[in-house]
Enzyme design. Structure first.
Site, PDB file in Angstrom:
ATOM      1  N   CYS A  46       0.838  -1.193   0.000  1.00 44.61           N
ATOM      2  CA  CYS A  46       0.000   0.000   0.000  1.00 44.61           C
ATOM      3  C   CYS A  46       0.872   1.243   0.000  1.00 44.61           C
ATOM      4  O   CYS A  46       2.103   1.163   0.058  1.00 44.61           O
ATOM      5  CB  CYS A  46      -0.929   0.004   1.212  1.00 44.61           C
ATOM      6  SG  CYS A  46      -0.042   0.041   2.783  1.00 44.61           S
ATOM      7  N   CYS A  49       3.377   1.649   2.840  1.00 41.09           N
ATOM      8  CA  CYS A  49       4.685   1.010   2.659  1.00 41.09           C
ATOM      9  C   CYS A  49       5.619   1.937   1.878  1.00 41.09           C
ATOM     10  O   CYS A  49       6.798   2.084   2.219  1.00 41.09           O
ATOM     11  CB  CYS A  49       4.528  -0.310   1.911  1.00 41.09           C
ATOM     12  SG  CYS A  49       3.413  -1.492   2.665  1.00 41.09           S
ATOM     13  N   ASP A 531       8.304  27.533 -31.621  1.00 40.04           N
ATOM     14  CA  ASP A 531       9.372  28.096 -32.437  1.00 40.04           C
ATOM     15  C   ASP A 531       8.963  27.944 -33.897  1.00 40.04           C
ATOM     16  O   ASP A 531       8.310  26.961 -34.263  1.00 40.04           O
ATOM     17  CB  ASP A 531      10.676  27.343 -32.158  1.00 40.04           C
ATOM     18  CG  ASP A 531      11.746  27.683 -33.170  1.00 40.04           C
ATOM     19  OD1 ASP A 531      12.106  28.863 -33.277  1.00 40.04           O
ATOM     20  OD2 ASP A 531      12.187  26.750 -33.878  1.00 40.04           O
ATOM     21  N   ASP A 738      16.680  27.459 -28.890  1.00 40.59           N
ATOM     22  CA  ASP A 738      15.410  27.273 -28.184  1.00 40.59           C
ATOM     23  C   ASP A 738      15.612  26.743 -26.766  1.00 40.59           C
ATOM     24  O   ASP A 738      14.674  26.760 -25.966  1.00 40.59           O
ATOM     25  CB  ASP A 738      14.511  26.282 -28.941  1.00 40.59           C
ATOM     26  CG  ASP A 738      14.137  26.775 -30.325  1.00 40.59           C
ATOM     27  OD1 ASP A 738      13.937  27.999 -30.468  1.00 40.59           O
ATOM     28  OD2 ASP A 738      14.043  25.955 -31.248  1.00 40.59           O
TER      29      ASP A 738
END
Length: 844
Positions: A46, A49, A531, A738
């Protein structure tokens, strides 16, 4: 001007920043980093844990951060700056987690004393580090084990149901309805399939990290013990409910088995990638090959079977030549030396249409050679191949958590303590107060639970004759139901399962997404900035016009000057100029000493005269600029389409070269798709406004969507300005210039054909180089987060509604009571439903 490269997966070798920021650390590192250790963790049930293991790992002095995934059962540990992974640290972390009740092994083949993880049997990076050669056999074995588990769970449920039917007075089956049979059945159920639950729950409780097994184990042990006491000491007047722990084990076993099967389906995409890794390569024996030239070159010649040998793919080294036959998968990344063929790269791009390739073209590992035999020279092997790095990226994506998952894991870490406290309060309330305030619940509960008063031992329970049961047993059952139904398992599975399925779908369709945190940002996007050159356009511009501004220089002279200066560049505009000069068969000019300014232009020398080639805004910084020059440029540009490149010698602009770049075929469809999702679209370019406006108009965007005349260093400032206006921004780019804007954006998307630095900075890589995949990745992110929210809602709603009902809130007025077995069934159903809901992503 920027330099492009076709080696687009260097982004996977990103280095960790000196200052560890835990929210960004995983974005700056990956599975190949020298300070990242991966662990295989078993026994997690779970989110509690997960939280406990992460807390334990982060407490180690060498660990800067740790991330644990419940679905993949892996822990990824980021060491501090001064630490480098070696066997000692890996074993220490593994032992520490194992001693906490979660058996753990390192996910690395071996360690050398130098601190780097490598396979000691293979001097090269081995594909066995990412490929389990027995994967199919293990999967088959797992399915067989799951079939047995389902069969055992069904038997337990059927036998316990027989006990319930006997209590109802409906059916009595000799032996199978006897109380001692059900006592033995409960004993076997707890000692065999339920043993792992009890032991794991006890270990977790002993180490101070109670989990789901702790809660369920306490419920099973308590109900069994109370029933055993009632059977052995009938004078107490208690009833036996051995069917409850048996049903509980059956429901949990069935629920976990179905959950594991659903998890296996969730892993299909990564398993498919694993299965596509070729295991055999045909190594060409170049020393015995008489057809090779002295320089190692080879023409289109036939290679006989005696000239090559089959070797394991992981033994291939860079530089070796391999023969790839029709129908073969390419074993490693390489370059075609001889032959022409068609290649199916669907495993990498999701695109099934074949691509024609010949000498000089790249071949990627995992792609399928379809038509002809070719000779390929290995350039990337082992973990460095494109396919291996795709697998690493998908695995890393499943490890990186969305912020919402971190919150869920934190809550679940304290959940078990809260549930045990609620269970204790439930017992105390009903035993001390509730049964006295509402004595009728003892009768109602007796009928709801359908337990008979007559013991098979022949002893009559006088209290049960009146249709009542002991307040102690009722209080105990309610407390047990609270322990069983309040499981954080569904809470822990809610996010990682959806992210695993989503990242797997993305990988199948050529969308490589770095992690759950990226998906969470994606779904909040409201602005996408593109771009222009090389992203919205094809990146393969052509020379459309040449205008001479000096009578001493002809059009061909101007083109020859520019082509000679651009001959070393890989920039699309420079390549367009070179192609135009080649088409005109222009003689080279003595241009030398070329110096490039990325994103602006270049300076060179023609004899002793300086030569400038670049953008008008850049040349203005180097040349005298008066109104006559500007008027001449403006007049010339009125007849030009697209971008313009100025050519200047010494202090005079001698010509203008017009460059036009075509929109990508799917650019308009991408823009329309984004607009349909209510996303604002902008176009960012360094070109002049009037030359870029036609492209923006053709996309159906308003003039204000165009941001032009932006220098490379200013692109990130544009993104920052948008963010200051409370916009969540995605940047889509492909070039070196970029990269700052990609790093600044909330989400960065790069095309696979872009430069290494652009891809390295990105959060999503579009393997198919299709703009429409920008919209597809955003749509996928929205769907995944929608599933995460649905899962979290139902997981929280389940516990919010289930715990009060199990505690008996509805018992006094409506007589509604959840037995421990029913609580166990609902708990198992909640976990399975969360995983199945995530799998529904594949339906769209």
């Amino acid at each position: 001007m920027q330099t492009q490269s076709t080696d687009n997966f260097e982004q996977f070798s990103v280095h960790v920043q000196p200052e560890i920021n835990h929210s960004e650390a995983w974005k700056a590192s990956n599975l190949e980093s020298s300070n990242v250790i991966r662990l295989n963790v078993s026994g997690m049930k779970c989110a509690g844990c997960v939280s406990a293991i992460e807390k334990k790992l982060k407490g180690h002095p060498s660990v800067a951060d740790a991330s644990v995934n419940l679905v993949t059962a892996k822990a990824t540990v980021l060491l501090g700056d001064a630490c480098f992974k070696d066997r000692a640290i890996a074993d220490e972390l593994s032992s520490m987690v194992t001693n906490s009740g979660f058996p753990t092994t390192t996910d690395e083949p071996s360690c050398e004393t130098s601190g780097s993880f490598k396979d000691s049997a293979d001097p090269e990076n081995s594909l066995e580090e990412v490929l389990d050669l027995n994967r199919d056999g293990e999967t088959s074995q797992l399915i067989t084990q799951q079939d047995w588990s389902l069969a055992i769970a069904a038997v337990l449920l059927i036998l316990s149901l027989i006990g319930h039917l006997k209590h109802l007075g409906w059916i009595t089956i000799p032996v199978l309805s006897h109380i001692w049979f059900h006592c033995g059945l409960a004993t076997v159920a707890l000692l065999w399939p339920g043993r792992s639950i009890l032991l794991d729950g006890w270990r977790s409780l002993r180490h101070g990290i109670p989990n789901m097994n702790t809660l369920v184990g306490m419920g099973m042990a308590t109900s069994y013990s109370a029933s055993l006491v009632a059977l052995l000491v009938p004078s107490l007047g208690w009833e036996c409910f051995f069917d409850e722990p048996v049903m509980l084990v059956g429901f949990i076993l069935m629920g976990r088995t179905l959950e594991n099967r659903a998890r296996m389906r969730a892993k299909q995409a990564i398993e498919a990638l694993f299965s596509q890794q070729p295991q055999v390569a045909r190594l060409l024996n170049r020393q015995n090959d008489k057809s090779l030239g002295t320089d190692g070159s080879i023409g289109d010649v036939a290679i006989s079977a005696q000239q090559w040998i089959e070797i394991p793919t992981q033994m291939v080294q860079v530089g070796q030549w391999l023969k790839v036959l029709p129908g073969d998968q390419v074993p490693v990344d390489g370059t075609i030396i001889s032959g022409r063929t068609s290649v199916n790269e669907a495993i990498l791009t999701g695109e099934s249409l074949p691509i024609e390739k010949g000498p000089g073209d790249r071949m990627s590992a995992g792609s399928l050679n379809q038509s002809s035999a070719v000779i390929v020279q290995a350039t990337q092997v082992g973990r460095e191949t494109t396919l291996s790095k795709m697998i690493q990226l998908v695995e890393a994506a499943q490890t990186r958590k969305a912020p919402v998952q971190k919150l869920a894991d934190t809550v679940a870490g304290y959940f078990a303590y809260g549930v045990m406290a609620i269970a204790a309060l439930t017992f105390i309330f009903w035993y001390g107060v509730g049964t006295h305030l509402w004595p009728g619940v003892l009768i109602d509960a007796s009928h709801m639970l359908h337990h008979a008063a007559m013991m098979d031992t022949g002893v009559m329970d006088t209290g049960a004759v009146m249709g009542t049961q002991s307040p102690l047993l009722l209080s105990l059952k309610l407390a047990i139901a609270v322990l069983v139904i309040a499981c954080p398992c569904a809470l822990g599975l809610a996010t990682p399962t959806a992210i695993m399925v989503g990242s797997g779908i993305g990988a199948e369709r050529g969308l490589l997404i770095r992690g759950g945190d990226v998906l969470e940002h994606v779904h909040r996007l409201d602005t996408v900035v593109f771009d222009k050159t090389g992203t919205l356009t094809t990146g393969q511009p052509t020379v459309t016009q040449i205008v001479s501004l000096d009578e001493d220089w002809s059009d061909n002279d101007i083109l020859a000057l520019a082509a000679e200066a651009e001959k070393e560049t890989q920039h699309p505009i420079g390549q367009a100029i070179q192609r135009a000069a080649t088409e005109r068969s222009l003689a080279p000019l003595p241009v030398h000493d070329v110096q490039t300014e990325v994103g602006f232009g270049l300076k060179a020398w023609l004899y002793d005269a300086p030569l400038y080639i670049g953008k008008p805004s850049w040349l203005r910084q180097h040349l005298p600029w008066d109104s006559h020059v500007q008027d001449a440029i403006d007049q010339a540009e009125t007849n030009l389409s697209g971008s313009s490149v100025l050519v200047a010698l010494e202090t005079t602009v001698i010509g203008i070269i017009g460059i036009d770049d075509q929109l990508r075929a799917d650019a308009q469809a991408c823009i329309r798709s984004l607009q349909s999702m209510n996303i604002q679209v902008k176009v960012l370019t360094g070109d002049r406004w009037h030359s870029s406006k036609p492209i923006v108009e053709s996309l159906g965007l308003p003039d204000e969507a165009l941001i032009a005349d932006v220098q490379p260093g200013q692109k990130s400032d544009v993104i920052h300005t948008l963010q200051q206006n409370r916009q969540v921004v995605c940047m889509v780019g492909d070039g070196i210039n970029d990269a700052p804007a990609l790093a600044q954006a909330d989400v960065a998307i790069a095309l696979h054909s872009g430069t290494d630095v652009a891809i390295e900075t990105s959060d999503i890589v579009l393997m198919r180089d299709r703009l429409i995949d920008v919209a597809a990745s955003i749509a996928l992110g929205r769907r995944v987060i929608q599933k995460v929210r649905q899962n979290l809602f139902w997981a929280l709603a389940y516990n919010t509604l289930g715990i009060p009902i199990a505690a008996g809130v509805l018992l006094p007025k409506w007589g509604i009571l959840l037995s421990p077995a029913n609580a166990g069934a609902l708990m198992a159903f909640s976990s399975v439903s969360v995983v199945v809901n995530a799998l529904l992503l594949r339906r769209r």
